[in-house]
Motif scaffolding. Structure first.
Motif, PDB file in Angstrom:
ATOM      1  N   ASP A 269      21.734 -57.309 -91.719  1.00 53.32           N
ATOM      2  CA  ASP A 269      20.546 -57.480 -90.692  1.00 53.32           C
ATOM      3  C   ASP A 269      19.243 -57.599 -90.275  1.00 53.32           C
ATOM      4  N   ASP A 270      19.650 -58.818 -92.046  1.00 48.26           N
ATOM      5  CA  ASP A 270      17.989 -59.675 -92.206  1.00 48.26           C
ATOM      6  C   ASP A 270      18.756 -61.347 -92.262  1.00 48.26           C
ATOM      7  N   SER A 271      19.325 -61.346 -92.059  1.00 42.04           N
ATOM      8  CA  SER A 271      20.468 -62.428 -91.234  1.00 42.04           C
ATOM      9  C   SER A 271      20.627 -62.948 -90.192  1.00 42.04           C
TER      10      SER A 271
ATOM     11  N   GLY B 216      14.736 -53.507 -85.120  1.00 35.76           N
ATOM     12  CA  GLY B 216      15.542 -53.343 -86.626  1.00 35.76           C
ATOM     13  C   GLY B 216      16.411 -52.462 -86.447  1.00 35.76           C
TER      14      GLY B 216
ATOM     15  N   SER C  70      22.715 -54.822 -85.110  1.00 38.83           N
ATOM     16  CA  SER C  70      23.076 -55.446 -86.309  1.00 38.83           C
ATOM     17  C   SER C  70      24.462 -56.217 -86.017  1.00 38.83           C
TER      18      SER C  70
END
Length: 244
Positions: free
Chosen positions: A187-189, A216, A219
């Protein structure tokens, strides 16, 4: 690079899952693919198996790319050459003609699938788990680069499953896709070109600058593997927007 030109199943999924946005450090996919391609394609002379039932997605077609947890059975939008796309038989594809709602699907309930996996059209092969899944529009980087895919619902063996997060759209290997389950993208890439129906997830394509839309909740893994413990049929409903 076009994954259709890669003949080995392992190489195909290495390209499909580990393209630019899928290359998180320390992750490798090739060791998971244990399927061995047969030396000859399925013959049209096999009684009960019609090679014409194997579906080949062409430019502008959307399809469900999918593999089981061991990458032993799969569909990559190609016909079943060398028994490497066993789920191509009766695969449901959708030709994208404009904005609107569409459905794509795969099924393991065909003679072609049973013959490929067991050598017998009456054999039984249970598909287990989920290794990868995405809705992909073939060749869309050229034909419809502004297309946005929004996954709206997924059924496994006729049962609606929960979407745990929201899908996004990005471009890879010449196609436009929305990941459903891709463990190589955390989720952070999320890729810098990711977008949704409301707009871009990053300002000016800068992955370090999330837009106001990026809350956020997006996904590359919007489903739980638990819902794919054993399955025979998978159907994905989605919408396409962004086209004139």
């Amino acid at each position: 690079m076009d994954i259709r030109k890669i003949t080995a199943a392992a190489a195909a999924f290495a390209m499909l899952c580990m393209a630019a946005s899928c290359s998180s450090e320390g992750k490798k996919s090739s060791t998971k693919n244990t399927h061995k391609a047969a030396s000859e394609p399925v013959s049209e002379s096999v009684e009960g198996v019609d090679a014409n039932d194997a579906v080949d997605a062409v430019s502008g077609d959307a399809y469900l790319a999918i593999a089981d947890e061991g990458f032993n059975v799969q569909y990559l939008g190609d016909k079943d050459e060398n028994k490497s796309n066993q789920l191509s038989y009766d695969a449901g594809i959708a030709h994208i003609k404009g904005n609107g709602d569409y459905t794509v699907s795969v099924t393991a309930d065909t003679n072609g699938f049973r013959y490929d996996t067991t050598g017998d059209i009456n054999g039984e092969f249970v598909v287990k788990g989920l290794g990868f899944a995405a809705v992909i529009i073939d060749d869309a980087e050229k034909t419809m680069p502004n297309a946005v895919i929004t996954v709206k619902g997924i059924k496994v063996d006729g049962k609606d499953i929960e979407l745990k997060k929201k899908s996004y759209t990005n471009t890879e290997s010449g196609s436009v896709r929305a990941n459903i389950f891709n463990e190589w993208v955390s989720d952070d890439s999320i890729p810098a070109d990711a977008k949704c129906a409301e707009g871009a997830l990053f300002n000016n394509g800068d992955s370090a600058s999330p837009s106001d839309i990026n809350d956020g909740g997006y996904s590359a893994q919007i489903v739980s593997r638990d819902d794919f413990a054993q399955w025979k049929n998978v159907e994905v409903n989605f919408s396409v927007s962004g086209l004139e």
